[in-house]
Design an enzyme around this catalytic site. Structure first.
Site, PDB file in Angstrom:
ATOM      1  N   ASP A 163      57.070  65.068  58.488  1.00  0.00           N
ATOM      2  CA  ASP A 163      57.294  63.862  58.893  1.00  0.00           C
ATOM      3  C   ASP A 163      58.828  63.749  59.491  1.00  0.00           C
ATOM      4  OD1 ASP A 163      57.340  61.019  59.341  1.00  0.00           O
ATOM      5  OD2 ASP A 163      56.905  60.620  57.044  1.00  0.00           O
ATOM      6  N   GLU A 196      55.940  62.567  64.070  1.00  0.00           N
ATOM      7  CA  GLU A 196      57.018  61.985  64.609  1.00  0.00           C
ATOM      8  C   GLU A 196      57.103  60.813  65.451  1.00  0.00           C
ATOM      9  OE1 GLU A 196      56.220  62.707  68.019  1.00  0.00           O
ATOM     10  OE2 GLU A 196      58.267  62.545  68.328  1.00  0.00           O
ATOM     11  N   TRP A 197      55.824  60.330  65.077  1.00  0.00           N
ATOM     12  CA  TRP A 197      55.632  58.735  65.682  1.00  0.00           C
ATOM     13  C   TRP A 197      55.288  58.680  67.232  1.00  0.00           C
ATOM     14  CZ3 TRP A 197      60.353  58.351  62.727  1.00  0.00           C
ATOM     15  CH2 TRP A 197      60.116  58.529  61.370  1.00  0.00           C
ATOM     16  N   GLY A 198      55.464  59.761  67.747  1.00  0.00           N
ATOM     17  CA  GLY A 198      55.447  59.748  69.259  1.00  0.00           C
ATOM     18  C   GLY A 198      56.888  59.536  69.991  1.00  0.00           C
ATOM     19  N   ASP A 199      57.741  59.485  69.349  1.00  0.00           N
ATOM     20  CA  ASP A 199      59.121  59.108  69.790  1.00  0.00           C
ATOM     21  C   ASP A 199      59.729  60.053  70.703  1.00  0.00           C
ATOM     22  OD1 ASP A 199      59.019  56.815  68.378  1.00  0.00           O
ATOM     23  OD2 ASP A 199      60.286  57.353  66.659  1.00  0.00           O
ATOM     24  N   ASN A 200      59.383  61.182  70.575  1.00  0.00           N
ATOM     25  CA  ASN A 200      60.117  62.382  71.234  1.00  0.00           C
ATOM     26  C   ASN A 200      59.343  63.266  72.437  1.00  0.00           C
ATOM     27  OD1 ASN A 200      62.886  62.335  69.801  1.00  0.00           O
ATOM     28  ND2 ASN A 200      61.180  62.240  68.229  1.00  0.00           N
ATOM     29  N   ASP A 218      53.214  53.783  62.090  1.00  0.00           N
ATOM     30  CA  ASP A 218      52.255  53.826  61.056  1.00  0.00           C
ATOM     31  C   ASP A 218      51.247  52.779  61.226  1.00  0.00           C
ATOM     32  OD1 ASP A 218      53.820  55.762  59.828  1.00  0.00           O
ATOM     33  OD2 ASP A 218      54.322  54.644  57.757  1.00  0.00           O
TER      34      ASP A 218
END
Ligand code: GLA
Length: 404
Positions: A163, A196-200, A218
């Site tokens: 995570d 990493e939630w697609g943030d980077n 999420d």
């Protein structure tokens, strides 16, 4: 600072960040992974994870019950394999830095639990975080990557969900690359699930490090109500349509775990959720309590025809070929020339929907056999187009096989 002191400081900082400066290697070079990524996900991984149903309220008895259910209810036979404990299994680190499981909730220890899961013919997964703390505030793996990977290997871990909370200014590619290196040096094949939630911009680097990566925040057990960081089923689906190029064998887009059976949607909506995740070649990670699920939930999660679409060896994610607001058509090319098609009705009323052969890139004259993957009805010698009545908030999902 003198030049020598600056150099000493830089070396210390580089070591703290897990980089080697030996031989003047640049930061870019240290991102090279010399050991190859193990081929652990030729098809999208299938399994179960504790988070969606239990959050931090997880213990070893629940995990054992889920493993028993996976083995005895037909889930394992349908292809589900991993039993993954998400956040909150860990409390502290020992004086030598070894990560410690919660002694109250996991009194037998993680190795014994992994052994139990393995004894059921299943694989075992665990969760950690690239930051100093996990999202649930437990110790993260920052600075402990190699030690944690060795511990996981010794315990028999097969799958790590990793995570992105409490990561401060860490660079995501570097952070996930360090854990990938650690896992590959651990002596055990461990699948890496990047979260990493697609943030980077994971499309630019995640496939080198991991086997799957989250594309959003999420999921929530809701058809269309999102709240802050957690997204409804529709909200997540709408963020997937342009990602198909990034996905393929051993490198899957992950639109997050399934909510099927958790109670916030109707059976029709759950069928849509499951069908569309299969179209997206998503990892199928059940998020309900397998030990108490009802028949309807079981039947959705074990629909072999739908699972076969998810697991199709070509590994191509579906594309949305028609988008008329509430009415969508998704198409997924399959190995051998078949097509999977979903007619998706987001509106409040049933509607007859259709798709024509041109949209499917098949000759208009071509005849095809069409199998409805939920009703199991087979229609032969279909030519030119296929139509069906689609329930409100539901799908019709078919497999189209060209014939002569
Ligand atoms: C994040 C992840 C979730 C879950 C929780 C655990 O929110 O995206 O999937 O792992 O942390 O705290």
């Amino acid at each position: 600072m003198t030049m020598r002191r600056i150099k000493a400081w830089m070396t210390g900082a580089a070591i703290a960040a897990g980089f080697s400066m030996v031989g003047g290697a640049s930061a870019h070079e240290t991102l090279e992974l010399t050991a190859p990524k193990p081929n652990l996900a030729a098809k999208p991984p299938m399994g179960w994870n504790s988070w969606n149903r239990f959050a931090c309220n997880i213990d070893e008895a629940k995990v054992r019950a889920v493993a028993d259910a996976m083995a005895s209810t037909g889930m394992k036979d349908a292809g589900y394999q991993y039993v993954v404990i998400d956040d909150c299994w860990q409390t502290d680190r020992a004086a030598d830095g070894t990560i410690q499981a919660d002694p109250v909730k996991f009194p037998s220890g993680i190795k014994a639990l992994a052994d139990y899961v393995h004894s059921r013919g299943l694989k075992f997964g665990l969760y950690s975080d690239a930051g100093v703390k996990t999202c649930g505030g437990r110790p993260g793996s920052a600075g402990y990557e190699f030690q944690d990977a060795r511990t996981y290997a010794a315990w028999g871990v097969d799958y790590l969900k990793y995570d992105w909370c409490y990561t401060g200014t860490r660079n995501a590619e570097a952070a996930y690359t360090i854990m990938a290196k650690a896992l590959r040096a651990s002596g055990r094949d461990i699948l890496l699930s990047i979260c990493e939630w697609g943030d980077n911009q994971p499309r630019n680097w995640a496939a080198k490090a991991g086997h799957m990566w989250r594309t959003t925040g999420d999921i929530r057990d809701s058809w269309d109500v999102s709240q802050g960081y957690s997204h409804s089923f529709l909200s997540i689906l709408d963020r997937q349509a342009d990602l198909w190029k990034d996905s393929g064998p051993n490198q899957w887009n992950d639109p997050d775990m399934l909510e099927v059976g958790n109670g916030g949607m109707t059976a029709t909506e759950y069928k849509a959720h499951f069908s569309l995740w299969a179209m997206l070649a998503a990892p199928l990670i059940a998020g309900n309590d397998l030990s108490t699920m009802d028949q309807e939930t079981h039947d959705i999660l074990t629909n072999r025809d739908v699972i076969a679409i998810d697991q199709d060896p070509l590994g191509q994610q579906a594309r949305k070929v028609i988008d008329e607001g509430d009415f969508e058509v998704w198409v997924r090319p399959l190995a051998g020339g078949d097509r999977a098609v979903v007619l998706f009705n987001r509106s409040l009323a049933a509607r007859t929907m259709s798709v024509n052969w041109e949209t499917l890139q098949m000759p208009t004259e071509m005849k095809a056999t069409v199998k409805d993957l939920w009703s199991k009805q087979v229609t032969r010698k279909v030519k030119g187009s296929y139509s069906a009545e689609v329930p409100s908030h539901g799908v019709v999902m078919v497999r189209i096989t060209p014939t002569v």
